[in-house]
Structure formats: C-alpha cells, structure tokens
Design an enzyme around this catalytic site. Structure first.
Site, mmCIF file in Angstrom:
data_model
loop_
_atom_site.group_PDB
_atom_site.id
_atom_site.type_symbol
_atom_site.label_atom_id
_atom_site.label_comp_id
_atom_site.label_asym_id
_atom_site.label_seq_id
_atom_site.Cartn_x
_atom_site.Cartn_y
_atom_site.Cartn_z
ATOM 1 N N ARG A 73 0.845 -1.217 0.000
ATOM 2 C CA ARG A 73 0.000 0.000 0.000
ATOM 3 C C ARG A 73 0.873 1.258 0.000
ATOM 4 N NH1 ARG A 73 -1.623 1.333 6.201
ATOM 5 N NH2 ARG A 73 -0.038 0.048 7.171
ATOM 6 N N SER A 95 -4.566 5.329 5.517
ATOM 7 C CA SER A 95 -4.311 3.886 5.555
ATOM 8 C C SER A 95 -4.014 3.309 4.171
ATOM 9 C CB SER A 95 -5.516 3.153 6.149
ATOM 10 O OG SER A 95 -5.752 3.596 7.463
ATOM 11 N N GLU A 137 -18.480 4.319 -0.213
ATOM 12 C CA GLU A 137 -17.694 3.543 -1.176
ATOM 13 C C GLU A 137 -18.448 3.298 -2.483
ATOM 14 O OE1 GLU A 137 -18.200 2.496 1.969
ATOM 15 O OE2 GLU A 137 -16.234 2.698 2.938
ATOM 16 N N PHE A 147 -14.158 -3.299 1.809
ATOM 17 C CA PHE A 147 -15.179 -2.253 1.630
ATOM 18 C C PHE A 147 -15.398 -1.955 0.146
ATOM 19 C CE2 PHE A 147 -13.230 -0.784 5.843
ATOM 20 C CZ PHE A 147 -14.006 -1.683 6.548
#
Lengths: 301, 308
Positions: B6, B33, B54, B79
């Site tokens: 990430r 994040s 989302e 999500f």
C-alpha cells in the site's frame, strides 16, 4: 439504416427537416411542436413495447415529455455533437425507462427506426435496460437502480476539473430514490459545488409493488433535498412552459446542483395506463396497442 | 528492503501524478491507511475525499473514467468489493477504465479482525467480465504494476497489503501484465503464490531444499487474465501442484489454477488459503502460523501432501 421514409410517412416530420437545414433552434421554440414530438414518440414507445412483448410503458410515458425537452431544448443533441468531448451528457439512472430514451435517439438519428423496433431482441443495441457496451450514446450502463446519479456526479466533476462548461443531466425515478446510493450522491454533489449537474426526478408516484407512498414513502421530498443543500425546483413534468423556467433556473444557479422534482403521470397519454400501477412493467397486447395508438393519434390530430 | 505494498502504491501514484495530469485519486475516509494521502498532499486539486461512501465513490470513479480521467478509487479491499453491484453494473458493464485499489488484503492485517479483512475480494472481482485482477508481491513489483495501470484499457482491481513485504524482485525487474514469474527452480513440486505469500513460499522452498525437496516458486501477480501457458508448463514439469494465497480458496488463485489445469492438464492441486472460514484478531505472525500461511506451515503442507 435510418428509415427516413418511415418517419416521413408515419410522423409529422417538421423537426427532422428543419434540423437538416440548420434552422431548428432559431425557428422551433414553439412549445406545441415539442408537445407534438413527445406525442409522436409516445406512439413509437407503444409500438416498440408491443413488438418486444415486454418492457416498461408506465415510466416511459411519464418521462417522455421531459426527455424531449432535455434532448431538443437543453442538450440539443445531434448525431454530429453526440461524441464531442464537450457535449452535454444525459444519464438515464432509471434504466427501465429505456424505451423512451431509445425513441428520442431514433428521432435524432442516433439509432435507426429498425433498432427501435428491435427493442429487447437478441444482439440489438436497444437492450432491455441501457447497455453502454451495446450503445455508447447512452454514456454509461444503468438499470440496477441507484447507480446512475453517481456516474453523472463523476462526469460533472470531470467537467469542473477540466474547466469545461458542459452540463450533466441525470433522470432518476421516484422508487429509485429508495436506494441508499442515491442518498450518498445527494450528500456528495453539493460538497463539490456541482452547479453543472441537473437531476430530474420523474415523480410518477408508483413502483412495481404499488404506490410509492404505500411501498416506502419518500416524502417530504423537496424538504429533504433542500436540507441536503440542493437547488430544488418543483414542476409539472408534462408542462413545457414550466420545464423551460426550471431548466433556465438550473443553468443560472451557481455553486450548487439542481434537482427538478417533476410531478408526472405514469402511463401519461394512454387513458387505461394512466396512474395504473400494473402498467409499470408489462407490454400492451394487440388490442390494447390498437386502442393506445388510436388515443395517441387523436392527440396529434 | 521491506515495505507494505500500500505504501509502495502511495509513493508511486504520487510520482505518476507529475507525469499524467489525467490521474485523479478518490478515497473514502481511509487516505492515511491506503496511502493515497501522498497524492492528496501533492495534488489536492486532483484528490477527492468522498467520505464513507464507497458505492458512490466507485460510481463517481466510473463517471470520471468515462470522461477521460484515470481514476484510482481507494479503500480497504473488503469495503471496495462489498459494493459489488456498483462495481458490476456501473464499472464492469460500462467497461470503464477505473482502478479499484483494495488495501488491507487478507488475515495479514492482524488485530483489526475479520470485518476489516479482504478475504473474498479476488473471487468476487474475478467473476466480472472486463475486469483484470492483480496482486503484487513486493515494493518493486507494486511500483511497476501501478505504472502499468496508467495505460491499461478497462477496469482493474489491485490488491495490496497492510503489512511490510520483503523485496522478492531485483531492481531491474520487468513487469509483464498477465505473465507469471518463476522465482526458483525445481521439479519436485510447484507452488503458484500471490501477494504476501510469495515471500513465505520462497522461505518454504529454502526449508524444503534442505530436506531434498526442490520446490519451484511461481509468482502470479496477475490473477486475471491468468498465465495459462506457464501454469500448464509447470504442471507438466513438476510432480505436484500447490497454490498459496492469503484469501479464501474458493474462487481465488487456487480456483483459477484448478480451472486452467482441469481443462488442459488434469492434475491434483493442493490449495493453501482460508478453507471456507472467516479470519480473526491476532498478530499477523500468529495468524499466519495458525492458518498455515507462514513458511513453516507452507513447507509442512507440501511435505505432508507429497508423502501422502
């Protein structure tokens, strides 16, 4: 592909001829003409649904007046401007109203009259619900309710990023407003000050299982949207004078998106379909089609 | 070097933002994040904080993609893929060139537990027409992949880790979309691994080599479209076939390998992954040990199955 002959034979064709001579927008501001086109397209809608033997007449007939105004007076769609990056966009979020949109497309020449009559036929560009993969003029695929307004929001945002002045129109259904994603979009668009986004609610008051107020009431609609910081306008969705005022207001409103709450009649124009829940999603049989076409023909005469 | 994929994504997209003005990044309240925050700081006018919406974010991303932008929509893998119908009809059925960035993949996220873990995401997205699914195994591969995504036509799902992953590939690594990478030689068994488990599979191959088992480790970074040719070749050359993923074995890499082999070179395949169960809280290390995802667990599974 485009059967001009059929149009000329079967329809009042002032619109098409004037477009060809480039005089349409200067000459044809007459509301009676728009009304006439809408009623002619009602005939096309009934014919295509009858040919398909399935589909959604109620919401197609309730929305056609608005679609005619949007495409002929607002977006001013022609085959030539339909693919320009700066074109105004229209997204039919209530995808089951596709027959009405296809009728408009055929009238403009984006699809042929044959395409329109091949509604729901294998490999046709006129799929049961709007498929961008089959027909790019649709701008996006819709049909699963609640999604089109988010796509329209993205398109309006793209215009802002690029500092282009195209506008994005999105028609939603009243039943569709029960979807959660619609409220995500309602909350979102004012944050980005999308004054280039204009939502049209086809408020025909019923959905498959019954009247909206009985299935899951969405009132007070106007108050809710005002609380969400939208520019909210309320009109009779079959009155072209009111449409002109509302769409003009939308264009001059700055820093916030507009929603036009258009009160409509489901099945408008065909007496036995008007405000009848059962005509949400079934096609007329031979006899019903004949009666419907006679009634609509009377409107033209 | 060791880095979370990430983070590698966040660094690379911020860099690519300089080269490509069409790139836009959207996040749903997780930019700190997903690491989209690096782009947000550098290009605030092209970063859109969507809030915890989302489904709407994916729809907006679709609209941006259909208007000529290159949108990266970021959130946790669970999500993102939880908004499946929007991905299906808005993005896939419009064949929009949207990039869905799903971070915090697998039980490897640790203490936050099941509700924050992407455990079925590959399976969900892999079943959608037009979509590609990629999962890089280290920083170098992540950056190369993200650079590739700028030019790719059609929707993509990119699966990234919360935890650090040790470098597997050399700095000269040449990423090829749709091509698996043979990392070690061996003919006793082959293991097709993806993401975090590539590291573990490599360590397992070292352990097994000491015991006389030569394990071929193949990194599958593109799960869809999958490298059929390489999978068939390896199955023909190696005695036993294994797969490894921090994801359910139902519909993920293991299933994809089985589908290829069932039709082309029927083989016995042993799938390492979650066996139709949810995850749980714990340290990433403890979780990998419990579910047999660490190098010891993988080595043990291979040894056991080969001797059975």
């Amino acid at each position: 592909m485009h059967k001009d002959g059929v149009f000329l034979k079967n329809h009042f064709d002032c619109y098409l001829i004037l477009v060809k001579f480039g005089k349409f927008f200067s000459n044809m501001t007459d509301i009676q003409q728009l009304q006439r086109i809408a009623n002619e397209l009602r005939i096309d809608i009934i014919k295509s649904l009858h040919a398909a033997k399935s589909g959604h007449p109620g919401g197609s007939l309730s929305s056609i007046d608005l679609l005619v105004y949007i495409f002929f007076e607002e977006i001013k769609r022609t085959k030539e401007n339909a693919t320009l990056p700066t074109r105004d966009r229209f997204i039919l979020s209530k995808g089951h109203g596709a027959p009405a949109l296809y009728a408009v497309f055929a009238r403009i020449g984006l699809i042929s009259y044959d395409d329109l009559m091949n509604l729901r036929v294998l490999e046709s560009c006129t799929q049961g619900h709007p498929s961008y993969l089959h027909l790019p003029y649709l701008e996006a695929s819709t049909g699963s309710l609640g999604q089109g307004l988010s796509i329209a929001t993205g398109m309006a945002l793209a215009a802002k990023i690029d500092k282009l002045d195209y506008r994005v129109y999105c028609m939603i259904g009243d039943g569709e407003t029960q979807e959660g994603q619609i409220w995500e979009a309602f909350l979102s668009a004012p944050k980005f000050k999308l004054d280039n986004l204009c939502v049209i609610l086809d408020y025909n008051k019923s959905q498959i299982d019954g009247y909206i107020k009985d299935v899951l009431d969405i009132e007070p609609y106007v108050d809710k949207l005002k609380a969400f910081r939208w520019n909210v306008l309320e009109i009779d969705g079959h009155n072209f004078n009111e449409m002109e005022r509302a769409f003009t207001n939308a264009k001059s409103t700055k820093n916030k998106p507009t929603i036009i709450v258009a009160h409509t009649i489901k099945g408008k124009g065909v007496s036995f379909m008007e405000d009848k829940v059962e005509w949400h999603g079934k096609a007329p049989n031979d006899e019903e089609t004949e009666i419907a076409l006679q009634e609509l023909q009377k409107l033209l005469n | 070097m060791s880095k979370a994929t990430r983070t590698a994504f966040g660094e690379e997209i911020a860099k690519l933002g300089e080269e490509y003005s069409e790139i836009v990044v959207l996040d749903a309240d997780l930019s700190k994040s997903t690491m989209s925050q690096y782009f947000a700081k550098k290009f605030p006018e092209r970063f859109f904080e969507m809030g915890i919406e989302e489904a709407h974010m994916i729809g907006v991303g679709t609209g941006l993609a259909l208007s000529g932008k290159i949108p990266y929509c970021c959130s946790f893998a669970c999500f993102i893929t939880g908004r499946y119908d929007t991905i299906r009809i808005s993005a896939a059925y419009s064949n929009a060139s949207i990039r869905l960035i799903g971070t915090h993949a697998g039980i490897g996220i640790g203490e936050d537990g099941t509700s924050q873990m992407g455990l079925e995401d590959i399976s969900l997205i892999r079943s959608l027409p037009n979509f590609s699914v990629c999962q890089p195994c280290d920083e170098i591969e992540t950056k190369a992949l993200i650079r590739y995504t700028v030019k790719h036509k059609g929707p993509m799902y990119i699966r990234l880790t919360r935890q650090n992953l040790r470098d597997v590939n050399p700095p000269t690594y040449n990423f090829q979309f749709g091509k698996g990478v043979e990392l070690t030689e061996g003919n006793d068994a082959v293991i097709f691994a993806t993401g975090a488990l590539v590291n573990e599979a490599l360590d397992a191959s070292n352990k097994l080599r000491e015991k006389g088992i030569n394990l071929r480790v193949v990194n599958i970074h593109t799960i869809k479209p999958i490298d059929e040719e390489l999978i068939i070749k390896c199955a023909k050359e190696c005695k036993t076939v294994f797969t490894a993923e921090d994801h359910t074995i139902i519909g993920g890499l293991g299933s994809a390998v089985c589908e290829v082999l069932a039709e082309n070179f029927p083989s016995k395949v042993f799938r390492i992954g979650l066996k139709d169960v949810f995850g749980e809280s714990g340290t990433p290390e403890a979780l990998y040990r419990k579910y047999g995802f660490d190098s010891e667990g993988i080595a043990k599974t291979i040894e056991t199955k080969m001797n059975s």
